[in-house]
Design an enzyme around this catalytic site. Structure first.
Site, PDB file in Angstrom:
ATOM      1  N   SER A  22       0.833  -1.216   0.000  1.00  0.00           N
ATOM      2  CA  SER A  22       0.000   0.000   0.000  1.00  0.00           C
ATOM      3  C   SER A  22       0.861   1.257   0.000  1.00  0.00           C
ATOM      4  O   SER A  22       0.349   2.367  -0.008  1.00  0.00           O
ATOM      5  CB  SER A  22      -0.952   0.003   1.201  1.00  0.00           C
ATOM      6  OG  SER A  22      -0.250  -0.192   2.413  1.00  0.00           O
ATOM      7  N   HIS A 155     -39.605  22.316 -13.054  1.00  0.00           N
ATOM      8  CA  HIS A 155     -39.628  21.519 -14.303  1.00  0.00           C
ATOM      9  C   HIS A 155     -38.867  22.233 -15.420  1.00  0.00           C
ATOM     10  O   HIS A 155     -39.165  22.030 -16.605  1.00  0.00           O
ATOM     11  CB  HIS A 155     -41.059  21.231 -14.769  1.00  0.00           C
ATOM     12  CG  HIS A 155     -41.958  20.724 -13.690  1.00  0.00           C
ATOM     13  ND1 HIS A 155     -42.107  19.387 -13.410  1.00  0.00           N
ATOM     14  CD2 HIS A 155     -42.722  21.388 -12.784  1.00  0.00           C
ATOM     15  CE1 HIS A 155     -42.949  19.239 -12.393  1.00  0.00           C
ATOM     16  NE2 HIS A 155     -43.319  20.443 -11.984  1.00  0.00           N
ATOM     17  N   SER A 276     -12.936  25.132 -28.805  1.00  0.00           N
ATOM     18  CA  SER A 276     -13.082  23.903 -29.577  1.00  0.00           C
ATOM     19  C   SER A 276     -11.948  23.828 -30.596  1.00  0.00           C
ATOM     20  O   SER A 276     -11.496  24.848 -31.116  1.00  0.00           O
ATOM     21  CB  SER A 276     -14.434  23.916 -30.286  1.00  0.00           C
ATOM     22  OG  SER A 276     -14.392  23.101 -31.438  1.00  0.00           O
ATOM     23  N   GLU A 289     -18.687  21.662 -16.332  1.00  0.00           N
ATOM     24  CA  GLU A 289     -19.013  20.293 -16.765  1.00  0.00           C
ATOM     25  C   GLU A 289     -18.133  19.259 -16.064  1.00  0.00           C
ATOM     26  O   GLU A 289     -18.594  18.179 -15.690  1.00  0.00           O
ATOM     27  CB  GLU A 289     -18.844  20.168 -18.285  1.00  0.00           C
ATOM     28  CG  GLU A 289     -19.908  20.925 -19.055  1.00  0.00           C
ATOM     29  CD  GLU A 289     -19.650  20.952 -20.555  1.00  0.00           C
ATOM     30  OE1 GLU A 289     -20.481  21.507 -21.266  1.00  0.00           O
ATOM     31  OE2 GLU A 289     -18.604  20.435 -21.013  1.00  0.00           O
ATOM     32  N   TYR A 316      -9.990  -6.638  11.950  1.00  0.00           N
ATOM     33  CA  TYR A 316      -9.329  -6.147  10.750  1.00  0.00           C
ATOM     34  C   TYR A 316      -9.255  -7.225   9.676  1.00  0.00           C
ATOM     35  O   TYR A 316      -9.031  -8.402   9.967  1.00  0.00           O
ATOM     36  CB  TYR A 316      -7.903  -5.658  11.074  1.00  0.00           C
ATOM     37  CG  TYR A 316      -7.152  -5.182   9.840  1.00  0.00           C
ATOM     38  CD1 TYR A 316      -7.289  -3.883   9.371  1.00  0.00           C
ATOM     39  CD2 TYR A 316      -6.348  -6.061   9.108  1.00  0.00           C
ATOM     40  CE1 TYR A 316      -6.629  -3.462   8.229  1.00  0.00           C
ATOM     41  CE2 TYR A 316      -5.687  -5.644   7.960  1.00  0.00           C
ATOM     42  CZ  TYR A 316      -5.825  -4.334   7.530  1.00  0.00           C
ATOM     43  OH  TYR A 316      -5.194  -3.914   6.396  1.00  0.00           O
ATOM     44  N   LYS A 324      -8.203   3.626   1.752  1.00  0.00           N
ATOM     45  CA  LYS A 324      -7.406   4.838   1.589  1.00  0.00           C
ATOM     46  C   LYS A 324      -7.530   5.515   0.230  1.00  0.00           C
ATOM     47  O   LYS A 324      -7.690   6.727   0.147  1.00  0.00           O
ATOM     48  CB  LYS A 324      -5.939   4.537   1.915  1.00  0.00           C
ATOM     49  CG  LYS A 324      -5.693   4.557   3.424  1.00  0.00           C
ATOM     50  CD  LYS A 324      -4.355   3.990   3.803  1.00  0.00           C
ATOM     51  CE  LYS A 324      -4.347   2.493   3.796  1.00  0.00           C
ATOM     52  NZ  LYS A 324      -5.251   1.877   4.801  1.00  0.00           N
TER      53      LYS A 324
HETATM   54  N1  ARG Z   1      -1.372  -1.460   4.943  1.00  0.00           N
HETATM   55  C1  ARG Z   1      -2.384  -1.883   5.847  1.00  0.00           C
HETATM   56  C2  ARG Z   1      -3.684  -1.080   5.580  1.00  0.00           C
HETATM   57  O1  ARG Z   1      -3.589  -0.117   4.914  1.00  0.00           O
HETATM   58  C3  ARG Z   1      -1.971  -1.658   7.245  1.00  0.00           C
HETATM   59  C4  ARG Z   1      -2.551  -2.593   8.228  1.00  0.00           C
HETATM   60  C5  ARG Z   1      -2.008  -3.946   7.989  1.00  0.00           C
HETATM   61  N2  ARG Z   1      -2.402  -4.873   8.960  1.00  0.00           N
HETATM   62  C6  ARG Z   1      -2.296  -6.186   8.768  1.00  0.00           C
HETATM   63  N3  ARG Z   1      -2.659  -6.938   9.719  1.00  0.00           N
HETATM   64  N4  ARG Z   1      -1.901  -6.673   7.630  1.00  0.00           N
HETATM   65  O2  ARG Z   1      -4.750  -1.444   6.001  1.00  0.00           O
END
Ligand code: ARG
Length: 465
Positions: A22, A155, A276, A289, A316, A324
């Site tokens: 990431s 309208h 244009s 636009e 998690y 993100k």
């Molecule tokens: N790069 C991960 C994210 O953006 C960070 C958390 C990673 N945690 C894990 N247990 N792999 O979510």
């Protein structure tokens, strides 16, 4: 080198390294991440969880990394898995073994949650400021056009006369509500998750409140599983962004219409129009636009995160890494659109004459004609019928209501008198709509003043990160 390599006998496939990294996008969280780590290390030292001198070395090392990244002196290592790993690796490279103590009592799960909370809080501050600027600009224009009469539409057909100020104040209400949504979102982002660990908290005697205080958070999260699994605050932000983009898009659509040759209510500045490649005469409202077009992609960001979250069990899961790019994209798109929209609006040239002429056509005073008869005692439904018949007769003759003579009017109802002409003049139609929230200039002025007061409400700036 993998920081979690101990349990593995084989290196990760290159494809997987590339697939799950990431860093290409979460690198922009380095400021939040390092500040969060500084607070965590400070607290670990204060609590005696790690030696005080190690805590000091960690904080100093992290400060150096932060400065070097900010100054562009330090490059991100493309082999690092994410921003958290990168910072820890770099810290250990700089200060040696004490760097290995930073992650005590912490998981990347609560770390990434913390970074997200910090980012959203900062994003809220930024958009609050931009919305304030935009609303300020609209209010100024509204003050200047309190008496600029224009047709109001339903309208997309002419309906009743209003003023440009009244129309712009409708926009202002939309953006004021956007600010409320951001304020609300901020409240839920202002919760410090560190201490949740991977999901089940930690065995170390962390002082979570101390970390929250150091980072300027109002509260700490109340459940370690929710602390790492919750992304509602990001959804709140994405929803606020989506609604606000929808508002910008509707305003843009109006400006696009108003700038056509057919409407000609407004002229866009050359600096905010484009041409244009084939038609030499063209001047296109591309900026408006494009804002309208970008609205869809912000909705997409909201739906992408909602969908990513809907099927995952607590706590998690790696799916959450997808949060993100959606968040960043929506934030960047929204902020850019707010800035460009304000720039475009500031340079608009309104054609007051054309608007006023537009308001005089299309029988925008037909309701007022009916209201006149109501004041003379006729029930509204009958008055509506009489006015409708008069409109039909005018349509057939190609004239407006004000072109009829009193005698012609009296043929439709004996209740008409000489004062009817003033009662249905476009100016009277506007001034007479003297109800709170209505277009009468005094009412619009009151709404401008109330909006100005609302803009002065302080936004929590506590804990600038
Ligand atoms: N790069 C991960 C994210 O953006 C960070 C958390 C990673 N945690 C894990 N247990 N792999 O979510």
């Amino acid at each position: 080198m993998k920081l979690w390599g101990g349990r593995f006998e084989k290196a990760t496939d290159h494809m997987v390294d590339d697939f799950h990294s990431s860093l290409p996008f979460d690198r922009r969280l380095y400021g939040c991440d390092i500040r969060g780590s500084i607070a965590h290390a400070t607290m670990l030292g204060e609590q005696g969880i790690i030696p005080a001198e190690d805590a000091k070395a960690i904080v100093k090392g992290l400060q150096g990394i932060l400065e070097d990244l900010a100054a562009g002196r330090l490059a991100f290592d493309p082999d690092a898995e994410d921003i958290h790993m990168f910072v820890e690796q770099e810290l250990t490279r700089r200060i040696g073994a004490p760097g290995g103590r930073l992650h005590t009592g912490r998981s990347r799960n609560d770390q990434v949650a913390l970074d997200g909370h910090m980012f959203v809080k900062e994003a809220c501050r930024e958009t609050m400021g931009l919305l304030k600027d935009l609303i300020g600009t609209l209010l100024k224009a509204a003050r200047a056009h309190l008496d600029t009469v224009m047709p109001g539409y339903t309208h997309l057909q002419k309906a009743q006369p209003i003023t440009l100020a009244h129309h712009l104040m409708a926009w202002v209400q939309m953006f004021l509500r956007d600010r409320e949504r951001v304020r609300d979102c901020y409240k839920r982002a202002d919760v410090m998750p560190l201490g949740s660990g991977a999901l089940a908290g930690t065995t170390y005697p962390l002082d979570r409140q101390r970390v929250a205080d150091l980072l300027g958070f109002s509260r700490i999260s109340e459940n370690s599983m929710d602390g790492v699994a919750d992304r509602d605050f990001m959804l709140d932000y994405l929803y606020a962004a989506s609604v606000s983009m929808m508002h910008l898009s509707r305003c843009c659509e109006e400006l696009i219409l108003w700038s056509t040759d057919e409407f000609a209510f407004v002229r866009m500045d050359d600096a905010f129009s484009t041409g244009s490649s084939i038609m030499p005469q063209k001047k296109n409202p591309d900026v408006a636009e494009l804002i309208r077009g970008k609205t869809g992609r912000v909705y997409g960001d909201l739906i992408a995160l909602l969908t990513a979250l809907k099927g995952i069990p607590l706590a998690y899961n790696k799916d959450m890494q997808e949060d993100k790019e959606a968040l960043f994209d929506a934030h960047d798109t929204w902020t850019k659109c707010l800035i460009v929209f304000e720039g475009m609006f500031k340079t608009l040239c309104f054609n007051a004459d054309v608007m006023e002429r537009g308001a005089a056509g299309g029988f925008t005073n037909a309701t007022d004609l009916a209201d006149y008869l109501v004041r003379r005692g006729l029930p509204f439904r009958q008055a509506h019928e009489v006015s409708g018949k008069m409109v039909l007769s005018c349509v057939k003759r190609g004239i407006s209501l004000l072109d009829m003579t009193l005698e012609e009017m009296q043929a439709f109802s004996p209740l008409f008198d000489g004062d009817v002409f003033d009662a249905i003049s476009i100016h009277t139609c506007v001034v007479a709509r003297d109800v709170p929230g209505g277009p009468a200039p005094d009412r619009v002025l009151a709404s401008i003043e109330s909006a100005e007061a609302r803009l002065q409400d302080g936004f929590p700036m506590r804990g600038r990160i």
